[in-house]
Design an enzyme around this catalytic site. Structure first.
Site, short mmCIF file in Angstrom:
data_model
loop_
_atom_site.label_atom_id
_atom_site.label_comp_id
_atom_site.label_asym_id
_atom_site.label_seq_id
_atom_site.Cartn_x
_atom_site.Cartn_y
_atom_site.Cartn_z
N ASP A 147 -5.35 18.90 9.88
CA ASP A 147 -6.33 19.15 8.82
C ASP A 147 -7.45 20.01 9.40
O ASP A 147 -7.76 19.91 10.59
CB ASP A 147 -6.91 17.84 8.29
CG ASP A 147 -5.88 17.01 7.51
OD1 ASP A 147 -4.97 17.62 6.92
OD2 ASP A 147 -5.99 15.78 7.52
N ASP A 166 -2.30 19.44 1.43
CA ASP A 166 -3.01 18.45 0.61
C ASP A 166 -3.46 19.06 -0.71
O ASP A 166 -3.36 18.44 -1.77
CB ASP A 166 -4.24 17.92 1.36
CG ASP A 166 -3.86 17.17 2.63
OD1 ASP A 166 -2.73 16.65 2.70
OD2 ASP A 166 -4.71 17.10 3.54
#
Length: 197
Positions: A147, A166
């Site tokens: 991330d 995501d």
């Protein structure tokens, strides 16, 4: 007396009447191509951005962009999307694999543009994070997801740090919910019409 052929058009084999104002559903093959196209584009974008993030952000302080609206920083996430369910990496891997299989099973029946795009985005997101879990450290099926986007504050203080995968899952999920609320099923049928019949 023969009055000529009698029209028996009643819609599909489910017994629902055809709405003459409704556009004819497109062939499922076209929707499958649309789904795969959306999935390939978003998956490639996710893969490329993760490669860049790991090459440039490792060990660096968060990079402030757009006046603090966005911060770029590398986070290794053992949990689900947006850092949820930390510590259940193996289970999340199985769930992601199940999502991929389910979407592939639905694909031949698709006749809805909205559903095709939504499922394509979800498929890309699931594959993107599943790839990390399978091939990144600390090991197969336990890998940590990369991330790198934090909004309005660094370190995920305002909102969990996320990635392109995501975002694909979120946008695709919202689009699917919208289609369901509009009464549009993935195979082109109107579920709202059936409820009112």
């Amino acid at each position: 007396m023969d009055n000529g052929p009698v029209s028996t058009e009643r819609g599909d084999d489910r017994g629902t009447e055809t709405d003459p104002a409704a556009p004819a559903p497109e062939p499922p093959a076209r929707r499958g191509v649309l789904l795969l196209s959306a999935a390939v584009v978003v998956f490639a974008l996710d893969l490329v951005t993760k490669i860049i993030a790991t090459a440039t952000l490792e060990g660096e302080a968060p990079i402030r962009l757009l006046g603090g609206a966005v911060y770029l920083q590398l986070v290794r996430n053992p949990g689900a999307a947006f850092s949820m369910a930390t510590g259940m990496t193996w289970l999340l891997t199985l769930v992601a694999a199940g999502v991929v299989v389910a979407i592939i099973w639905i694909m031949p029946k698709l006749r809805s543009v909205g559903w095709a795009i939504g499922l394509g985005l979800v498929l890309a997101g699931a594959l993107g994070n599943l790839t990390d879990r399978m091939f990144r450290a600390p090991g197969p099926f336990q890998g940590h997801v990369v991330d790198f986007v934090s909004v309005f504050a660094p370190n995920g203080d305002f909102f969990p740090v996320f990635n392109v995968a995501d975002s694909g899952i979120t946008v695709g999920g919202v689009l699917i919910v919208i289609m369901a609320m509009m009464g549009r099923d993935y195979d082109g049928r109107s579920t709202r019409k059936q409820d009112n019949s």
